[in-house]
Design a protein around this motif. Sequence first.
Motif, PDB file in Angstrom:
ATOM      1  N   ASN A  29      -2.004  -3.560  10.109  1.00 20.26           N
ATOM      2  CA  ASN A  29      -0.773  -3.119   9.872  1.00 20.26           C
ATOM      3  C   ASN A  29       0.280  -4.073   8.395  1.00 20.26           C
ATOM      4  O   ASN A  29       0.926  -2.757   8.152  1.00 20.26           O
ATOM      5  CB  ASN A  29       0.167  -2.870  11.084  1.00 20.26           C
ATOM      6  CG  ASN A  29      -0.333  -2.330  12.378  1.00 20.26           C
ATOM      7  OD1 ASN A  29      -0.839  -1.110  11.647  1.00 20.26           O
ATOM      8  ND2 ASN A  29      -0.225  -2.724  13.435  1.00 20.26           N
ATOM      9  N   VAL A  30      -0.305  -5.068   8.613  1.00 18.20           N
ATOM     10  CA  VAL A  30       0.200  -5.718   7.271  1.00 18.20           C
ATOM     11  C   VAL A  30       0.083  -5.546   6.105  1.00 18.20           C
ATOM     12  O   VAL A  30       0.513  -5.153   4.905  1.00 18.20           O
ATOM     13  CB  VAL A  30       0.331  -7.803   7.888  1.00 18.20           C
ATOM     14  CG1 VAL A  30       0.972  -8.033   6.759  1.00 18.20           C
ATOM     15  CG2 VAL A  30       0.981  -7.447   9.154  1.00 18.20           C
ATOM     16  N   GLU A  31      -1.624  -5.106   6.178  1.00 20.79           N
ATOM     17  CA  GLU A  31      -1.927  -4.706   4.788  1.00 20.79           C
ATOM     18  C   GLU A  31      -1.892  -2.915   4.518  1.00 20.79           C
ATOM     19  O   GLU A  31      -1.500  -3.208   3.343  1.00 20.79           O
ATOM     20  CB  GLU A  31      -3.705  -4.279   5.110  1.00 20.79           C
ATOM     21  CG  GLU A  31      -3.743  -6.235   5.067  1.00 20.79           C
ATOM     22  CD  GLU A  31      -5.956  -5.937   5.078  1.00 20.79           C
ATOM     23  OE1 GLU A  31      -5.969  -5.296   5.490  1.00 20.79           O
ATOM     24  OE2 GLU A  31      -6.595  -7.021   5.153  1.00 20.79           O
ATOM     25  N   LYS A  32      -1.576  -2.296   5.754  1.00 15.06           N
ATOM     26  CA  LYS A  32      -0.782  -1.235   5.127  1.00 15.06           C
ATOM     27  C   LYS A  32       0.275  -1.452   4.599  1.00 15.06           C
ATOM     28  O   LYS A  32       0.557  -0.790   3.526  1.00 15.06           O
ATOM     29  CB  LYS A  32      -1.372  -0.626   6.712  1.00 15.06           C
ATOM     30  CG  LYS A  32      -1.962  -0.263   6.898  1.00 15.06           C
ATOM     31  CD  LYS A  32      -2.375   1.359   8.316  1.00 15.06           C
ATOM     32  CE  LYS A  32      -3.394   0.704   8.192  1.00 15.06           C
ATOM     33  NZ  LYS A  32      -3.589   2.373   9.515  1.00 15.06           N
ATOM     34  N   LEU A  33       1.427  -2.094   5.318  1.00 14.68           N
ATOM     35  CA  LEU A  33       2.321  -2.196   5.078  1.00 14.68           C
ATOM     36  C   LEU A  33       2.863  -2.887   3.542  1.00 14.68           C
ATOM     37  O   LEU A  33       3.495  -2.488   2.762  1.00 14.68           O
ATOM     38  CB  LEU A  33       2.653  -3.218   5.441  1.00 14.68           C
ATOM     39  CG  LEU A  33       3.959  -2.221   7.121  1.00 14.68           C
ATOM     40  CD1 LEU A  33       4.100  -3.398   8.410  1.00 14.68           C
ATOM     41  CD2 LEU A  33       4.562  -0.746   7.053  1.00 14.68           C
ATOM     42  N   ASN A  34       1.560  -3.801   3.250  1.00 12.91           N
ATOM     43  CA  ASN A  34       1.992  -4.396   1.523  1.00 12.91           C
ATOM     44  C   ASN A  34       1.680  -3.286   0.629  1.00 12.91           C
ATOM     45  O   ASN A  34       1.926  -3.011   0.186  1.00 12.91           O
ATOM     46  CB  ASN A  34       0.955  -5.193   1.301  1.00 12.91           C
ATOM     47  CG  ASN A  34       1.099  -6.768   2.301  1.00 12.91           C
ATOM     48  OD1 ASN A  34       2.444  -7.014   2.677  1.00 12.91           O
ATOM     49  ND2 ASN A  34       0.147  -7.221   2.836  1.00 12.91           N
ATOM     50  N   ARG A  35       0.507  -2.271   0.976  1.00 11.29           N
ATOM     51  CA  ARG A  35       0.196  -1.475   0.044  1.00 11.29           C
ATOM     52  C   ARG A  35       1.220  -0.304  -0.160  1.00 11.29           C
ATOM     53  O   ARG A  35       1.623  -0.154  -0.983  1.00 11.29           O
ATOM     54  CB  ARG A  35      -1.342  -0.521   0.921  1.00 11.29           C
ATOM     55  CG  ARG A  35      -2.692  -1.302   0.556  1.00 11.29           C
ATOM     56  CD  ARG A  35      -3.878  -0.799   0.590  1.00 11.29           C
ATOM     57  NE  ARG A  35      -3.573  -0.041   1.741  1.00 11.29           N
ATOM     58  CZ  ARG A  35      -4.379  -0.523   3.302  1.00 11.29           C
ATOM     59  NH1 ARG A  35      -5.302  -2.165   2.487  1.00 11.29           N
ATOM     60  NH2 ARG A  35      -4.725  -0.125   3.938  1.00 11.29           N
ATOM     61  N   SER A  36       1.776  -0.191   1.112  1.00 10.78           N
ATOM     62  CA  SER A  36       2.939   0.278   1.454  1.00 10.78           C
ATOM     63  C   SER A  36       4.186  -0.130   0.173  1.00 10.78           C
ATOM     64  O   SER A  36       4.618   1.215  -0.448  1.00 10.78           O
ATOM     65  CB  SER A  36       3.506   0.916   2.627  1.00 10.78           C
ATOM     66  OG  SER A  36       2.461   1.433   3.204  1.00 10.78           O
ATOM     67  N   SER A  37       4.412  -1.021   0.529  1.00 11.56           N
ATOM     68  CA  SER A  37       4.905  -1.893  -0.656  1.00 11.56           C
ATOM     69  C   SER A  37       5.294  -1.694  -1.619  1.00 11.56           C
ATOM     70  O   SER A  37       5.860  -0.965  -3.316  1.00 11.56           O
ATOM     71  CB  SER A  37       5.848  -3.533   0.325  1.00 11.56           C
ATOM     72  OG  SER A  37       6.664  -3.721  -0.932  1.00 11.56           O
ATOM     73  N   LYS A  38       4.266  -2.235  -2.317  1.00 14.74           N
ATOM     74  CA  LYS A  38       3.047  -1.795  -3.306  1.00 14.74           C
ATOM     75  C   LYS A  38       3.365  -0.534  -4.627  1.00 14.74           C
ATOM     76  O   LYS A  38       4.184  -0.277  -5.462  1.00 14.74           O
ATOM     77  CB  LYS A  38       2.134  -2.138  -3.839  1.00 14.74           C
ATOM     78  CG  LYS A  38       1.553  -3.911  -3.991  1.00 14.74           C
ATOM     79  CD  LYS A  38      -0.002  -4.036  -3.552  1.00 14.74           C
ATOM     80  CE  LYS A  38      -0.434  -5.866  -3.507  1.00 14.74           C
ATOM     81  NZ  LYS A  38      -1.594  -5.721  -4.058  1.00 14.74           N
ATOM     82  N   SER A  39       3.125   0.549  -3.107  1.00 14.86           N
ATOM     83  CA  SER A  39       3.380   1.545  -3.902  1.00 14.86           C
ATOM     84  C   SER A  39       4.991   2.485  -4.095  1.00 14.86           C
ATOM     85  O   SER A  39       5.053   3.147  -4.753  1.00 14.86           O
ATOM     86  CB  SER A  39       2.346   2.642  -2.962  1.00 14.86           C
ATOM     87  OG  SER A  39       1.160   2.736  -3.405  1.00 14.86           O
ATOM     88  N   LEU A  40       5.335   1.528  -3.162  1.00 17.35           N
ATOM     89  CA  LEU A  40       6.870   2.031  -3.620  1.00 17.35           C
ATOM     90  C   LEU A  40       7.623   1.454  -4.977  1.00 17.35           C
ATOM     91  O   LEU A  40       8.505   1.628  -5.741  1.00 17.35           O
ATOM     92  CB  LEU A  40       7.478   1.744  -2.151  1.00 17.35           C
ATOM     93  CG  LEU A  40       9.493   1.513  -2.261  1.00 17.35           C
ATOM     94  CD1 LEU A  40       9.579   3.521  -2.179  1.00 17.35           C
ATOM     95  CD2 LEU A  40       9.793   1.327  -0.883  1.00 17.35           C
ATOM     96  N   HIS A  41       7.165   0.244  -4.680  1.00 14.02           N
ATOM     97  CA  HIS A  41       7.464  -0.203  -6.036  1.00 14.02           C
ATOM     98  C   HIS A  41       7.188   0.659  -7.767  1.00 14.02           C
ATOM     99  O   HIS A  41       7.970   0.369  -8.606  1.00 14.02           O
ATOM    100  CB  HIS A  41       6.857  -1.996  -5.621  1.00 14.02           C
ATOM    101  CG  HIS A  41       7.447  -2.680  -7.036  1.00 14.02           C
ATOM    102  ND1 HIS A  41       9.161  -2.699  -7.248  1.00 14.02           N
ATOM    103  CD2 HIS A  41       6.518  -2.949  -8.210  1.00 14.02           C
ATOM    104  CE1 HIS A  41       9.009  -3.540  -8.042  1.00 14.02           C
ATOM    105  NE2 HIS A  41       7.755  -3.987  -9.029  1.00 14.02           N
ATOM    106  N   GLN A  42       5.974   0.652  -7.048  1.00  9.18           N
ATOM    107  CA  GLN A  42       4.926   1.165  -8.138  1.00  9.18           C
ATOM    108  C   GLN A  42       6.444   2.731  -8.809  1.00  9.18           C
ATOM    109  O   GLN A  42       6.741   3.153  -9.508  1.00  9.18           O
ATOM    110  CB  GLN A  42       4.262   1.873  -8.512  1.00  9.18           C
ATOM    111  CG  GLN A  42       2.981   0.452  -8.361  1.00  9.18           C
ATOM    112  CD  GLN A  42       1.730   0.692  -8.107  1.00  9.18           C
ATOM    113  OE1 GLN A  42       1.347   1.597  -7.455  1.00  9.18           O
ATOM    114  NE2 GLN A  42       0.959  -0.032  -8.204  1.00  9.18           N
TER     115      GLN A  42
END
Length: 269
Positions: A29-42
Motif C-alpha cells: 500500500n505504501v508503494e502504491k501511495l508513493n506511485r500515486s504521489s509521484k503521479s500527482l506531482h507530475q
Amino acid sequence: ILKRQKSSIFFCEKEILELESQVQNAEKNVEKLNRSSKSLHQILETNHQFEALLKNEKMCFKSADTSYFKFFAVEKLHNWVLAGSTESAFGIIFKGSLDETSLLISFTIAESSIVSFDANRLQLPTSTCSFFSDNVLKNKTTHPAVSDFFSKKVDLLCKDLRRIEISSPKNIPSFIHFVELKISRIDAASKELGYALDQCKNAYLQQSKISTDAYELTTYIIDPSAVESRLQVTFSIPDCYPFAPGTHELHPVKSSPRNVSITNELIRT
C-alpha cells in the motif's frame, strides 16, 4: 504443560504469519501511495507548464495581432508582400518595375530556430497584384536583350543570397530589408539603362564575349558640325553591376584631329 506450551507456540506462529502478511500488505500500500504521489506531482507540474504555455500563447497571439496590423499599416509602401505563411514557413514576393526583377524568397523555421530559405526569380502571380501600389505595377516594355540582361541580374542576386546564412529568426527583417535595397538598386539600373537606350537611338546592348554574365552597351556620338566626327563608346557592364561600377572605352570610328580632340575631352570629363 507441554501440550499447552506447544499450543501457545502454534498460536504465536500463526499470529506472526498474520502480522507478516499485514506488514507485506502495508508495504504494498505504501508503494502504491508513493506511485500515486509521484503521479500527482507530475500532474501538478504538467498543469503548471500548461498554464505557462497558455499564458505564453495569449502573449504570442497579442504580439502577432499587433504585428499583423503594423504590417498592413504600411501596405503598398514596400516593393514586397507576404505571399503566404504557416506555423513554420512563409514566403515574400519582391516586385520591381520590370517583370524580370521579381523574385520569391521562401523561409522555413525549424523547431531549433534554425532558419533556411530559398530565392528564385518568378512571374508575379495575379493574386498578389492588389497588394502593390500602382507605381510598382507599372511594367515597362523593354527590348528582349534588356529583359535577358535583368533576368540574369536577378538570377545572380538569388545565387548570392543563397550563400547568406540567417542565424536566428530575429535576423529575418534585416535580411528582407537588405533584399529590398538590392531589388531597388537593380530596378534603378533598369531605368538608367532604359533612359540611355531611349536617348541614344543607335545604341545596342549585347552579351560580352569575355563572360556570359557580363554585357556591353555600345553607342555612337556624332558631332553635327563635322560629319566625319563619329565616336564609338562602349560601356562594359560586369556581372557585379549595379553593385559595382563599370568601365567604358572610346574609339574614334575614323581617325581625325577632331575625333582625337573629342575623345580627349570626354576622357577628362
